[in-house]
Write a protein that holds these residues in place. Structure first.
Motif, PDB file in Angstrom:
ATOM      1  N   THR A  86       1.659  13.851   6.129  1.00 65.47           N
ATOM      2  CA  THR A  86       2.480  12.715   6.528  1.00 65.47           C
ATOM      3  C   THR A  86       1.911  11.453   5.882  1.00 65.47           C
ATOM      4  O   THR A  86       0.798  11.450   5.359  1.00 65.47           O
ATOM      5  N   ASP A  87       2.678  10.369   5.952  1.00 67.31           N
ATOM      6  CA  ASP A  87       2.170   9.104   5.419  1.00 67.31           C
ATOM      7  C   ASP A  87       0.908   8.658   6.143  1.00 67.31           C
ATOM      8  O   ASP A  87       0.097   7.900   5.584  1.00 67.31           O
ATOM      9  N   ASP A  88       0.725   9.084   7.380  1.00 70.81           N
ATOM     10  CA  ASP A  88      -0.480   8.753   8.137  1.00 70.81           C
ATOM     11  C   ASP A  88      -1.610   9.750   7.932  1.00 70.81           C
ATOM     12  O   ASP A  88      -2.755   9.472   8.319  1.00 70.81           O
TER      13      ASP A  88
ATOM     14  N   MET B 291       1.203  -0.026   1.063  1.00 74.89           N
ATOM     15  CA  MET B 291       0.361   0.918   0.346  1.00 74.89           C
ATOM     16  C   MET B 291       0.616   0.801  -1.150  1.00 74.89           C
ATOM     17  O   MET B 291       1.706   0.437  -1.582  1.00 74.89           O
TER      18      MET B 291
ATOM     19  N   THR C 262       4.315  13.863   1.129  1.00 79.86           N
ATOM     20  CA  THR C 262       4.416  13.803   2.581  1.00 79.86           C
ATOM     21  C   THR C 262       5.823  14.123   3.094  1.00 79.86           C
ATOM     22  O   THR C 262       6.799  14.141   2.341  1.00 79.86           O
TER      23      THR C 262
ATOM     24  N   TRP D 294      -0.493  11.224  -3.635  1.00 77.67           N
ATOM     25  CA  TRP D 294      -0.345  11.628  -2.236  1.00 77.67           C
ATOM     26  C   TRP D 294       0.963  11.172  -1.622  1.00 77.67           C
ATOM     27  O   TRP D 294       1.545  11.865  -0.791  1.00 77.67           O
ATOM     28  N   HIS D 295       1.459  10.010  -2.042  1.00 77.57           N
ATOM     29  CA  HIS D 295       2.651   9.470  -1.395  1.00 77.57           C
ATOM     30  C   HIS D 295       3.925  10.225  -1.766  1.00 77.57           C
ATOM     31  O   HIS D 295       4.978   9.984  -1.173  1.00 77.57           O
TER      32      HIS D 295
ATOM     33  N   ARG E  56       8.411   7.520  -5.898  1.00 79.88           N
ATOM     34  CA  ARG E  56       8.923   7.449  -4.528  1.00 79.88           C
ATOM     35  C   ARG E  56       9.912   6.297  -4.368  1.00 79.88           C
ATOM     36  O   ARG E  56      10.945   6.452  -3.704  1.00 79.88           O
TER      37      ARG E  56
ATOM     38  N   GLU F 160       7.659  12.234   4.810  1.00 77.78           N
ATOM     39  CA  GLU F 160       8.519  11.078   4.582  1.00 77.78           C
ATOM     40  C   GLU F 160       9.109  11.087   3.164  1.00 77.78           C
ATOM     41  O   GLU F 160      10.284  10.753   2.968  1.00 77.78           O
ATOM     42  N   ALA F 161       8.300  11.470   2.178  1.00 78.57           N
ATOM     43  CA  ALA F 161       8.808  11.575   0.811  1.00 78.57           C
ATOM     44  C   ALA F 161       9.785  12.733   0.683  1.00 78.57           C
ATOM     45  O   ALA F 161      10.837  12.615   0.030  1.00 78.57           O
TER      46      ALA F 161
ATOM     47  N   LEU G 178       1.525   2.226  -4.647  1.00 76.60           N
ATOM     48  CA  LEU G 178       2.307   3.369  -5.087  1.00 76.60           C
ATOM     49  C   LEU G 178       2.107   3.541  -6.584  1.00 76.60           C
ATOM     50  O   LEU G 178       2.684   2.826  -7.387  1.00 76.60           O
TER      51      LEU G 178
END
Length: 288
Positions: free
Chosen positions: A275-277, A1, A169, A165-166, A139, A171-172, A3
């Motif tokens: 989420t990342d998804d 993705m 989430t 957005w990243h 990130r 995950e971040a 970043l």
């Protein structure tokens, strides 16, 4: 993705052109007509940071005052802390921490070398052991932090008025959680308005990882009157003294209220966890 993360936040103004065209921004530095040493960093027409060249303890934006209030509520007065900042802008908070808590160490992830150059050439930033800026995506910068190495992580990275957005989430958030000490605090600036759908989703996301979460903003925004702007979220595994935070904000004339616990869970409602998804940040945000 991909970043990508631009930096900072503030209200909209229209600068007279660009002082500098960086890789990511049309950047300008505007002198405060009411304060000869005051400077506003403007990126793509948005006020991202205010810096007083003579007084690093002078905080202009309400959300930055809310950050400072949170730090003083969470940590003993004057104690040095180790902080990491996701987003550099004018480096207002790192400089504030260094001035008010001598011996503090700050690392900063700032994606735009041009902004760092402006900080040094036009905003009197002095980089060194207590203030280290890394030109990197926010990130990716989290991956370089040792586990349990930070008392404070400050999230203030923006592309326009949207958090990339990243950085939003689970995950971040888990990477931020890993970097914090057991008493550590994550302080995040969010911009939203109207139904505050993105703000609610981000709080829901933080609640999946941290034991304690609190939110501060304009009383009307939290009451659902359709207004908006900046909101500051605190997250920690240690209990948050929300009364002390509110009192500190009152002393700084911020005029914000705080919600936490059952009130905050009711405010979040059935907001989705990001989420990342699944992170439809642009769709959740109410545009200005």
């Amino acid at each position: 993705m991909a970043l990508l993360a631009a930096i900072g936040s503030g209200s909209v103004i229209v600068p007279d052109g660009c002082d500098v065209e960086t890789r990511y921004h049309c950047a300008a530095v505007v002198t405060d007509p009411e304060n000869a040493s005051g400077r506003t960093l403007v990126l793509d027409g948005l006020r991202h940071s205010y810096v007083d060249l003579n007084d690093p303890t002078h905080l202009q934006f309400r959300y930055v005052k809310a950050y400072a209030a949170a730090v003083d509520a969470a940590f003993p007065d004057g104690r040095p802390i180790e902080a990491h900042h996701i987003g550099g802008g004018g480096l207002t908070m790192p400089r504030y921490l260094s001035a008010t808590r001598p011996g503090s160490r700050n690392t900063v992830s700032e994606i735009d070398q041009g902004v760092v150059d402006i900080d040094q050439q036009h905003l009197a930033a002095e980089l060194g052991d207590d203030l280290q800026v890394r030109v990197e995506d926010g990130r990716l910068g989290l991956d370089a932090l040792p586990a349990g190495s930070r008392d404070l992580v400050v999230g203030d990275a923006f592309g326009g008025v949207s958090v990339p957005w990243h950085l939003t989430t689970v995950e971040a958030v888990e990477k931020i959680h890993r970097a914090l000490r057991p008493h550590g605090v994550y302080a995040l600036n969010v911009i939203d308005r109207g139904p505050l759908a993105f703000a609610r989703a981000e709080v829901a996301t933080l609640m999946t990882t941290f034991d304690h979460v609190a939110l501060a903003s304009y009383p009307g925004a939290l009451a659902g009157d359709g207004s908006g702007g900046n909101l500051v979220v605190l997250a920690s595994d240690a209990p948050l003294d929300t009364s002390a935070w509110a009192a500190q904000m009152t002393s700084r004339d911020v005029g914000w209220s705080v919600i936490a616990g059952d009130d905050l869970r009711a405010w979040v409602g059935d907001a989705p966890v990001l989420t990342d998804d699944f992170a439809p940040v642009d769709q959740l945000l109410t545009p200005y």
